[in-house]
Design a protein around this motif. Structure first.
Motif, PDB file in Angstrom:
ATOM      1  N   SER A 191     -12.032  28.941 -24.423  1.00  0.00           N
ATOM      2  CA  SER A 191     -10.595  28.937 -24.187  1.00  0.00           C
ATOM      3  C   SER A 191     -10.263  29.501 -22.825  1.00  0.00           C
ATOM      4  O   SER A 191     -11.130  29.990 -22.097  1.00  0.00           O
ATOM      5  CB  SER A 191      -9.870  29.692 -25.294  1.00  0.00           C
ATOM      6  N   ALA A 240       3.617  30.465 -31.902  1.00  0.00           N
ATOM      7  CA  ALA A 240       4.517  30.818 -30.810  1.00  0.00           C
ATOM      8  C   ALA A 240       5.469  29.673 -30.448  1.00  0.00           C
ATOM      9  O   ALA A 240       6.291  29.803 -29.531  1.00  0.00           O
ATOM     10  CB  ALA A 240       3.699  31.233 -29.582  1.00  0.00           C
ATOM     11  N   ALA A 261       2.211  29.868 -17.545  1.00  0.00           N
ATOM     12  CA  ALA A 261       1.519  30.482 -18.683  1.00  0.00           C
ATOM     13  C   ALA A 261       2.178  31.815 -18.934  1.00  0.00           C
ATOM     14  O   ALA A 261       2.981  32.289 -18.113  1.00  0.00           O
ATOM     15  CB  ALA A 261       0.031  30.640 -18.412  1.00  0.00           C
ATOM     16  N   GLY A 285      -4.334  26.850 -21.223  1.00  0.00           N
ATOM     17  CA  GLY A 285      -5.672  27.249 -21.636  1.00  0.00           C
ATOM     18  C   GLY A 285      -6.567  26.027 -21.683  1.00  0.00           C
ATOM     19  O   GLY A 285      -6.434  25.126 -20.855  1.00  0.00           O
TER      20      GLY A 285
HETATM   21  N1  LIG Z   1      -9.125  24.638 -28.849  1.00  0.00           N
HETATM   22  C1  LIG Z   1      -9.147  23.501 -29.491  1.00  0.00           C
HETATM   23  O1  LIG Z   1     -10.222  23.037 -29.858  1.00  0.00           O
HETATM   24  C2  LIG Z   1      -7.848  22.777 -29.766  1.00  0.00           C
HETATM   25  C3  LIG Z   1      -7.898  21.402 -30.035  1.00  0.00           C
HETATM   26  C4  LIG Z   1      -6.705  20.724 -30.267  1.00  0.00           C
HETATM   27  C5  LIG Z   1      -5.506  21.413 -30.261  1.00  0.00           C
HETATM   28  N2  LIG Z   1      -5.491  22.765 -30.019  1.00  0.00           N
HETATM   29  C6  LIG Z   1      -4.189  23.459 -30.019  1.00  0.00           C
HETATM   30  O2  LIG Z   1      -3.849  23.666 -28.671  1.00  0.00           O
HETATM   31  C7  LIG Z   1      -3.065  24.853 -28.547  1.00  0.00           C
HETATM   32  C8  LIG Z   1      -3.636  25.699 -27.424  1.00  0.00           C
HETATM   33  O3  LIG Z   1      -4.987  25.951 -27.676  1.00  0.00           O
HETATM   34  P1  LIG Z   1      -6.039  26.247 -26.514  1.00  0.00           P
HETATM   35  O4  LIG Z   1      -7.383  25.983 -27.085  1.00  0.00           O
HETATM   36  O5  LIG Z   1      -5.649  25.551 -25.264  1.00  0.00           O
HETATM   37  O6  LIG Z   1      -5.830  27.831 -26.377  1.00  0.00           O
HETATM   38  P2  LIG Z   1      -6.184  28.813 -25.160  1.00  0.00           P
HETATM   39  O7  LIG Z   1      -7.250  28.237 -24.291  1.00  0.00           O
HETATM   40  O8  LIG Z   1      -6.394  30.141 -25.766  1.00  0.00           O
HETATM   41  O9  LIG Z   1      -4.819  28.844 -24.313  1.00  0.00           O
HETATM   42  C9  LIG Z   1      -3.626  29.292 -24.901  1.00  0.00           C
HETATM   43  C10 LIG Z   1      -2.473  29.243 -23.926  1.00  0.00           C
HETATM   44  O10 LIG Z   1      -1.292  29.651 -24.618  1.00  0.00           O
HETATM   45  C11 LIG Z   1      -0.697  30.778 -23.963  1.00  0.00           C
HETATM   46  N3  LIG Z   1      -0.151  31.656 -25.002  1.00  0.00           N
HETATM   47  C12 LIG Z   1      -0.850  32.386 -25.921  1.00  0.00           C
HETATM   48  N4  LIG Z   1      -0.027  33.045 -26.741  1.00  0.00           N
HETATM   49  C13 LIG Z   1       1.227  32.760 -26.338  1.00  0.00           C
HETATM   50  C14 LIG Z   1       2.521  33.147 -26.781  1.00  0.00           C
HETATM   51  N5  LIG Z   1       2.674  33.979 -27.834  1.00  0.00           N
HETATM   52  N6  LIG Z   1       3.591  32.644 -26.117  1.00  0.00           N
HETATM   53  C15 LIG Z   1       3.433  31.816 -25.072  1.00  0.00           C
HETATM   54  N7  LIG Z   1       2.242  31.425 -24.594  1.00  0.00           N
HETATM   55  C16 LIG Z   1       1.146  31.879 -25.229  1.00  0.00           C
HETATM   56  C17 LIG Z   1      -1.819  31.408 -23.173  1.00  0.00           C
HETATM   57  O11 LIG Z   1      -1.266  32.091 -22.078  1.00  0.00           O
HETATM   58  P3  LIG Z   1      -2.108  33.283 -21.373  1.00  0.00           P
HETATM   59  O12 LIG Z   1      -3.345  32.636 -20.816  1.00  0.00           O
HETATM   60  O13 LIG Z   1      -1.176  33.742 -20.297  1.00  0.00           O
HETATM   61  O14 LIG Z   1      -2.392  34.299 -22.433  1.00  0.00           O
HETATM   62  C18 LIG Z   1      -2.630  30.186 -22.741  1.00  0.00           C
HETATM   63  O15 LIG Z   1      -2.064  29.602 -21.609  1.00  0.00           O
HETATM   64  C19 LIG Z   1      -3.062  25.517 -29.916  1.00  0.00           C
HETATM   65  O16 LIG Z   1      -1.838  25.242 -30.556  1.00  0.00           O
HETATM   66  C20 LIG Z   1      -4.175  24.822 -30.650  1.00  0.00           C
HETATM   67  O17 LIG Z   1      -3.874  24.730 -32.043  1.00  0.00           O
HETATM   68  C21 LIG Z   1      -6.641  23.444 -29.749  1.00  0.00           C
END
Ligand SMILES: NC(=O)c1ccc[n+]([C@@H]2O[C@H](COP(=O)([O-])OP(=O)(O)OC[C@H]3O[C@@H](n4cnc5c(N)ncnc54)[C@H](OP(=O)(O)O)[C@@H]3O)[C@@H](O)[C@H]2O)c1
Ligand SMILES: NC(=O)c1ccc[n+]([C@@H]2O[C@H](COP(=O)([O-])OP(=O)(O)OC[C@H]3O[C@@H](n4cnc5c(N)ncnc54)[C@H](OP(=O)(O)O)[C@@H]3O)[C@@H](O)[C@H]2O)c1
Lengths: 307, 307
Positions: free
Chosen positions: B133, B79, B39, B16
């Motif tokens: 996202s 997860a 993913a 993501g």
């Molecule tokens: N967003 C921020 O500002 C930020 C900053 C620092 C750290 N983070 C951390 O980074 C991580 C990812 O965040 P993101 O912002 O990149 O989220 P995102 O854009 O929503 O992407 C999430 C990814 O995780 C996959 N996923 C979702 N639920 C899942 C599950 N139950 N099992 C396996 N894969 C799953 C999704 O796959 P699909 O696309 O196939 O659904 C997607 O590839 C989180 O732990 C978050 O706490 C986020």
């Protein structure tokens, strides 16, 4: 749009961020033919002369308003009453007297008693700003595509309202008319409560024993920094806002506290569904704001990412 | 800086905003020689192929990690455990297993039990993000000049930590090492509490009878819109953050509530000095953040003002 100035002689009392931006915008757009400006301190008056955004700089407020067709008072709202008293004797019959204060009920209460018959008193509030203040902080584009709220009191003559509207539109704003009371409720939730919350959390972060100030600064990109911008706004202006819009702010605070308790309870109980539902609803509101052009959808507000 | 890749084979589980940005940044900087990505959903895997930011896209997590030198799991923190279990048998001895989750204590608790001997488990959290996202939201510059926190558990071999540090530095980040527990306290105040507050106030504004939603949107430039950005972040991610960093968040909430009560009391009593003093203190914190380059001093975050 015609190129004739809307206002022949514009007097600006107070030339900080807002007054200084009005001056620059009025000049850039040709909305006013002649701009007279003044400020409380000799230092600011000197600085207006150096910046050159007014045709004339006067030493006193009373002098500035003489012969003016539109007078805009741009100072902290707590100072409105005394300034109205000071300039009243010199206001020209038929002139429009307005302001830019972030609270409207108290401004109406404090200024109205001094407004002479024949002068059109139309309070206003441009909903635009930055966290910076002083005459150097202003810029001509501040009001472009932002809203300016007019809160005329009952019995105000319509042509005067239309002239003030035309002035604000000429410098780029959209204009909406509402009552002072409704203004104060709307701004309590869209501006005053957000500022209070931001001031609170930035203070909280600064007083934690376990997490150092340097850590708070370093890792602020995780969300905290978005709050610090509005918590850096002018302390005098904001003290006055909270003192003068007390009732509406306390009312909104009550609702906010109830909602925060609900979310806190969901966290304590581990109720993931309640959290998810709430978070999904708020996302839609952001989209609404971007859609109507009141914010940018550029990642991170278009902040620079390269070092 | 040498141009040799830091990592021979990089596996990304979850692509993501964060995983997709790591892929783009690793490719742009040459930090990894080969990038394998996967993913959860077929749709996202299809989209990664179209976007072309990985050398190989696998159908399963287990397949993706085979022969990888560095595995980064970038999915909601709730997860983490099941995914660790799924990939564990395929992890190569000597590989580094890391993540990017916004909570570290629970990730250590949930993933550690599955990590095979000989694999270096080093949890990480890049403090950088936007409210968007999905695989299209990522960009190569996301981590530039931002901090990435590493929280190695006791007994982790130093060379593995240095390799992970070198990887994050190569894609632009500054790296800091701390314990998972301290990370969770620091982020509770710099990120989790701000998000909770923003989610709350945006919800409050949406439910007022006296002020319409359209008014809230229109006049949001008065401060409210700064909160809506972070309240537009992904609901699943944030549900998981609050469920997994409950204790630290509740602790910070307690302090925040005390501070808010103090300011509320000052407003109710009309104590202008108390308000002024608090507001003047918070201004200095903003300056600190701008000074160390963690935010922009451009008026209004460099938002576009022309229509
Ligand atoms: N967003 C921020 O500002 C930020 C900053 C620092 C750290 N983070 C951390 O980074 C991580 C990812 O965040 P993101 O912002 O990149 O989220 P995102 O854009 O929503 O992407 C999430 C990814 O995780 C996959 N996923 C979702 N639920 C899942 C599950 N139950 N099992 C396996 N894969 C799953 C999704 O796959 P699909 O696309 O196939 O659904 C997607 O590839 C989180 O732990 C978050 O706490 C986020
Ligand atoms: N900042 C915003 O985002 C914003 C947005 C919309 C509306 N407003 C409203 O605009 C008004 C001015 O705000 P600003 O941001 O322009 O403030 P600012 O940059 O701090 O400028 C304030 C101006 O008021 C003068 N002043 C201060 N105290 C005074 C007093 N007791 N008597 C007479 N003059 C006094 C100052 O004179 P010296 O320079 O000589 O001290 C200065 O010219 C306030 O009512 C505020 O509520 C502000």
């Amino acid at each position: 749009m015609t190129d004739a100035p809307i206002i022949n002689r514009l007097a600006l009392i107070g030339t900080g961020l807002i007054g200084g931006s009005i001056a620059r915008a009025a000049r850039a757009s040709g909305a006013a033919k002649t701009i007279v400006a003044t400020a409380r301190s000799p230092e600011t008056r000197k600085r207006i002369r150096e910046l050159g955004f007014a045709n004339q700089v006067t030493e006193t407020n009373a002098e500035a308003v003489r012969d003016a067709d539109l007078v805009i008072v741009s100072i902290p709202v707590g100072a409105s009453g005394p300034v109205a008293k000071e300039i009243a004797p010199n206001l020209k019959p038929g002139a429009i007297l307005s302001d830019v204060g972030s609270v409207k009920g108290s401004v109406v209460r404090d200024m109205s008693p001094f407004v002479p018959a024949g002068v059109h008193f139309i309070p206003a509030h441009p909903v635009a700003g930055t966290e910076n203040s002083g005459p150097d902080a202003g810029f001509a584009e501040l009001f472009v595509n932002r809203w300016c709220i007019l809160t005329p009191v009952q019995g105000t003559e319509e042509p005067a309202v239309e002239t003030l509207r035309a002035f604000w539109e000429k410098i780029g704003a959209n204009v909406q008319v509402m009552t002072p009371e409704h203004h104060d409720l709307v701004l309590a939730i869209t501006s005053h409560l957000p500022h209070l919350i931001a001031y609170t959390i930035v203070g909280t972060a600064n007083e934690l024993g376990e997490v150092t100030e340097s850590e708070v600064l370093k890792f602020s990109a995780g969300g905290f920094r978005d709050f610090t911008r509005i918590a850096a706004s002018d302390p005098t202006m904001w003290r006055d806002v909270f003192l003068h819009n007390k009732d509406a702010v306390l009312e909104m605070l009550g609702t906010f506290n109830e909602d925060l308790s609900k979310l806190t309870r969901a966290i304590r109980r581990g109720d993931g569904n309640a959290l998810f539902d709430h978070f999904a609803r708020t996302r839609a509101i952001r989209r609404g704001i971007v859609n109507i052009g009141q914010d940018s959808a550029v990642p991170d507000f278009g902040r620079q990412h390269a070092p």
